[in-house]
Write an enzyme that holds these catalytic residues in place. Structure first.
Site, mmCIF file in Angstrom:
data_model
loop_
_atom_site.group_PDB
_atom_site.id
_atom_site.type_symbol
_atom_site.label_atom_id
_atom_site.label_comp_id
_atom_site.label_asym_id
_atom_site.label_seq_id
_atom_site.Cartn_x
_atom_site.Cartn_y
_atom_site.Cartn_z
ATOM 1 C CD GLU A 139 77.356 -29.559 18.062
ATOM 2 O OE1 GLU A 139 78.264 -28.805 17.651
ATOM 3 O OE2 GLU A 139 76.209 -29.546 17.597
ATOM 4 C CG ASP A 161 81.152 -27.889 18.308
ATOM 5 O OD1 ASP A 161 80.509 -27.362 17.385
ATOM 6 O OD2 ASP A 161 80.641 -28.232 19.385
ATOM 7 C CB SER A 198 76.300 -27.196 15.318
ATOM 8 O OG SER A 198 75.399 -27.495 16.348
#
Length: 542
Positions: free
Chosen positions: A230, A234, A437
């Site tokens: 994650e 990002d 995400s």
């Protein structure tokens, strides 16, 4: 393991959220934030906000004096966010709040929680609104979906890069120099090698990344949680779209009740002064309400908006629920918060370079773009008059806050390839992932470009988006009903709970902002770029 009573001598941290002052014009923080969203009032700078909506000097003193008199120590006090963080033994905490501190362990690690009904001491009634941080048991999850080549939908796989996607959506170019994008993380981390391999593969230098610790959180790429995937997704989206922007990473331990403190940390970071915040984490709205985390988050998010910070959050990856199986409807929070821009998911068919041939709601059977109806947040003014269509029913008038607001490329089949750590032991490898995400950092980066190109701040972004639907590619095909859930929502003409308003056509957005159009009603307020940053030591009251 089962819960056990905490040793009464063990140190415990509690976060006391104090009532915010009422503005000179008679408005509370929520009334003022709603007026900012409608374009009727300007955002406030740091010092002005502290004087208008911080904790009063009297309240801050009263709480700190009380804490010291009860044997607690003051870890930090932040007048701007009306927060006092205290430490004390479990025995003292038990006595003061009428609870029994417990300790447990789950797949993420050891956590503290408590039994009993927490009560605010009589001396603090009317001053302290929330006590958070004592219950770490309710975790939050990231919203990335890794590519599964065994899935039957769609039939082709076409990975893309962040710069390519920005070009496909016709976003006006700027490298983000001088801007800062904030990213909230609740586990995992990155290494220099992760960055070098990932950005070198697309011909870019490593972006400038700075770490900010919130409540002891750290950059931990080998923590075993899997959250490092994650973290790198990002960073890749933001660094690939605005390669010269500073990326401020706010690392915090994983717990629902710490979410408000992260928002406070970003909104009060005088040093990095981000204008956009990306959140790719969340949990069920019910969970936030039951644990008592929703109220303080709403207050912190409203305050962030009043200070000019735009928050973009992933809408979730399982359609009408946060769950990958079963039938409950529980919308993703904080995406569904009134003060957050909820970012949903689409599937794009592309040439992989610069052209989008088609765009539909992302739905691969077992996963789909999150969207649904809040059971707690009332209908915001920017969604008045809208309708939504369940897949098994007819169009219905919206009566509560619905999400997502906007959508973008989220399918792992048109996803992003990057290099990250996974699990313990420092294993590093390449991943192709998507999920909502990806859309939250994507849009946080877009608006960093817009801010740099125009010099304008979005003081009323929600109202602006809903008032200017012509800047969107309206996604009208598909739905977000996943295989194991009977509930879902259909894409329709206009806003819907499968794709929101659609995906932003960047050059149309830029033209509208740059020439005025209906934006903004008021264009006041900037966020200071100098001063002390969060967190910082205290000596007395600020």
């Amino acid at each position: 393991m089962s819960l056990t009573d905490m040793d009464v001598n063990q140190q415990v941290r509690a976060i006391l959220k104090i009532r915010k002052m009422i503005h000179d014009n008679g408005m509370n923080i929520f009334e003022y934030a709603n007026s900012v969203m409608s374009g009727e009032l300007p955002v406030l700078g740091h010092e002005e906000f502290k004087d208008q909506f911080g904790g009063s000097a009297e309240d801050m003193s009263a709480v700190q004096d009380w804490a010291v008199s009860k044997g607690l120590t003051i870890e930090n006090a932040y007048r701007s966010s009306a927060t006092v963080i205290v430490n004390g033994t479990a025995g003292i905490i038990n006595s003061l709040f009428n609870i029994t501190m417990k300790q447990g362990e789950d797949e993420i690690g050891v956590y503290q929680t408590y039994s009993g009904n927490l009560t605010i001491p009589q001396e603090l009634e009317g001053i302290v609104e929330f006590v958070i941080g004592l219950d770490e048991s309710q975790r939050i999850q990231s919203h990335y979906i890794q590519l599964d080549n065994q899935s039957v939908y769609p039939n082709t796989v076409q990975a893309v890069t962040p710069p390519n996607v920005a070009n496909m959506y016709n976003w006006p170019y700027h490298n983000g120099d001088g801007q800062c994008v904030a990213i909230a993380e609740f586990g995992g981390g990155y290494t220099t090698q992760n960055l070098t391999s990932t950005f070198g593969a697309i011909g870019l230098s490593n972006p400038t990344v700075v770490d900010v610790s919130v409540l002891g959180g750290t950059n931990s790429p080998d923590d075993g949680s899997g959250a490092s995937v994650e973290v790198m997704l990002d960073i890749y989206l933001v660094g690939g779209i605005v390669p010269k922007a500073k990326i401020a990473m706010y690392f915090c331990p994983n717990s629902m009740t710490y979410f408000p403190t992260v928002i406070d940390a970003v909104a009060n970071d005088y040093q990095n002064s981000p204008n956009t915040l990306s959140i790719s984490w969340g949990a069920g709205e019910d969970g936030f309400e039951i644990t008592g985390a929703r109220g303080p988050f709403e207050s912190s998010a409203a305050a962030a908006l009043v200070k000019g910070l735009n928050i973009f959050a992933s809408s979730g990856d399982y359609g009408a629920s946060i769950y990958s199986s079963g039938s409950p409807i529980d919308v993703n929070y904080p995406a569904v918060s009134t003060y957050v821009i909820s970012c949903g998911g689409t599937q794009i068919d592309t040439d992989g370079i610069s052209v989008i041939n088609s765009e539909v709601v992302w739905n691969q059977g077992g996963a789909a773009g999150g969207g649904g109806l809040s059971v707690y947040a009332s209908l915001p003014s920017y969604q008045t008059g809208l309708f939504y269509k369940p897949t098994n029913s007819t169009s219905t008038a919206l009566t509560m806050r619905g999400h997502p607001d906007i959508s973008g490329n989220a399918s792992p089949y048109s996803g992003y390839i990057f290099y990250a750590n996974y699990g313990t032991g420092g294993l590093q490898t390449w991943y192709q992932t998507g999920g909502t995400s990806a859309t939250a950092p994507m849009y946080a980066a877009l608006f960093a470009r817009i801010y740099q190109l125009t010099g304008k701040k979005f003081t009323n972004l929600h109202s602006f988006l809903y008032s200017n639907t012509g800047i969107f590619n309206d996604v009208t095909v598909g739905n977000n009903k996943i295989t194991n859930n009977p509930y879902g929502y259909a894409a329709t003409v206009g806003w819907d709970m499968a794709s929101g308003l659609g995906s932003i056509i960047g050059k149309k957005l830029y033209k509208l902002v740059n020439t005025g159009g209906t934006f903004p009603k008021l264009n006041k307020g900037t966020r200071p770029t100098k001063g002390q940053c969060y967190p910082r030591p205290i000596t007395g009251i600020r």
